[in-house]
Write an enzyme that holds these catalytic residues in place. Structure first.
Site, short mmCIF file in Angstrom:
data_model
loop_
_atom_site.label_atom_id
_atom_site.label_comp_id
_atom_site.label_asym_id
_atom_site.label_seq_id
_atom_site.Cartn_x
_atom_site.Cartn_y
_atom_site.Cartn_z
N GLY A 11 0.92 -1.35 -0.02
CA GLY A 11 0.00 -0.04 0.11
C GLY A 11 0.82 1.25 0.02
O GLY A 11 0.52 2.10 -0.90
N SER A 14 -4.44 -12.03 -3.94
CA SER A 14 -2.94 -12.87 -3.43
C SER A 14 -3.14 -14.06 -4.42
O SER A 14 -4.07 -14.59 -5.05
CB SER A 14 -3.28 -13.35 -2.27
OG SER A 14 -2.31 -14.63 -1.95
N TYR A 47 -8.15 -17.16 4.85
CA TYR A 47 -7.33 -16.39 4.05
C TYR A 47 -7.50 -16.78 2.64
O TYR A 47 -7.83 -15.75 1.98
CB TYR A 47 -6.16 -16.37 4.32
CG TYR A 47 -5.00 -15.26 3.70
CD1 TYR A 47 -5.24 -14.03 3.80
CD2 TYR A 47 -4.08 -15.79 2.63
CE1 TYR A 47 -4.54 -12.99 2.95
CE2 TYR A 47 -3.67 -14.93 1.88
CZ TYR A 47 -3.39 -13.62 2.05
OH TYR A 47 -2.88 -12.71 1.24
N LYS A 98 -9.37 -14.37 -0.51
CA LYS A 98 -8.71 -13.85 -1.55
C LYS A 98 -9.16 -14.31 -2.93
O LYS A 98 -9.32 -13.47 -4.13
CB LYS A 98 -7.22 -13.95 -1.38
CG LYS A 98 -6.41 -13.34 -0.30
CD LYS A 98 -6.94 -11.71 -0.57
CE LYS A 98 -6.12 -10.87 0.73
NZ LYS A 98 -6.26 -9.61 0.42
#
Length: 258
Positions: free
Chosen positions: A15, A139, A152, A156
């Site tokens: 970011g 991801s 997770y 994604k």
């Protein structure tokens, strides 16, 4: 340039690099992250090195109503927002039934709900511009189920699927949607996920956040649907699509076993 880019998870890692590279391109920045200190330091760097504006909002996007508060902040500022970068997110490592459920649900709120809500609330602002972009950070884990990173990887996969569907819906309009799917990156993800035991392995394959950001922005401005930075990561994504799923799961389980 008077256009603004709204970036979540902007304080560190990918970011931060996305913010710096957009500032270098002349975009003003709307920076959102939990750490006010990280945001203030980034804003100072941007102002000094690139002479663009950087406005900061410290917020935990996993909190109820946070995404709407960010969108209202943008509306109150009254600035032209032409880029939305949904980068905020994290992972938790371990078997699903052995991890704290509340922590896992909080992760899903950030990785999925906050991204969806902020996109929904920001699209009207983006559509006011002659052209606009959404960059959702997913991801390489989106391409397969990952035992010990079950929720997770599933979150994604949602981001990738959502991004492609939204892209199609918006293809006749002004907003282009791209999904960035990085592999191992030197961002501190492993430590946050509790994967200290795999840190040495991850470091052998890590890409730099700057390189991931460069690839992601190049794909975004070229209006690509999705991009996987790094040759080995692209091979992994292709293999996950074509190999037997049980085989892929055994391989990933051996890599990420608890």
């Amino acid at each position: 340039m008077n256009e603004y880019a709204l970036i979540t998870g902007a304080g560190r890692g990918i970011g931060k690099e996305l913010a710096l590279q957009l500032a270098e391109r002349g975009y003003n920045l709307l920076l959102v992250a939990r750490s006010k200190g990280d945001l203030d330091a980034l804003a100072q760097t941007v102002a000094t090195n690139y002479q663009v504006k950087a406005l900061c909002l410290s917020a935990d996007l996993s909190a109820d109503g946070a995404a709407l508060a960010v969108a209202d902040w943008c509306k109150t500022l009254g600035v032209p927002v032409s880029i939305l970068v949904n980068n905020a997110g994290y992972g938790l490592w371990g078997n699903f039934d052995e991890l704290d459920l509340a922590a896992q649900m909080n992760m899903l709120k950030l990785n999925i709900s906050a991204l969806v809500e902020l996109t929904y609330y920001t699209l009207p602002l983006l559509k006011k511009q002659s052209k606009a972009f959404v960059l959702n950070v997913s991801s390489v884990a989106a391409y397969q189920a990952v035992p010990s990173l079950a929720l997770y990887s599933a979150s994604k996969a949602f981001v990738l699927s959502f991004s492609r569907a939204l892209r199609y819906e918006q293809k006749q309009g002004k907003v282009s949607v791209t999904c960035l799917c990085p592999g191992p990156t030197a961002t501190g993800f492993a430590q946050r996920a509790g994967m200290d035991a795999l840190q040495e392995l991850a470091e052998k394959f890590n890409m730099s956040p700057a390189e991931v950001a460069r690839v992601g922005l190049k794909a975004m401005f070229r209006k690509k649907a999705e991009i996987v930075p790094g040759f080995l990561n692209r091979v992994s994504a292709i293999a996950a699509r074509h190999l037997n799923k049980s085989l892929v799961e055994r391989i990933t389980a051996s890599l990420y076993k608890k």
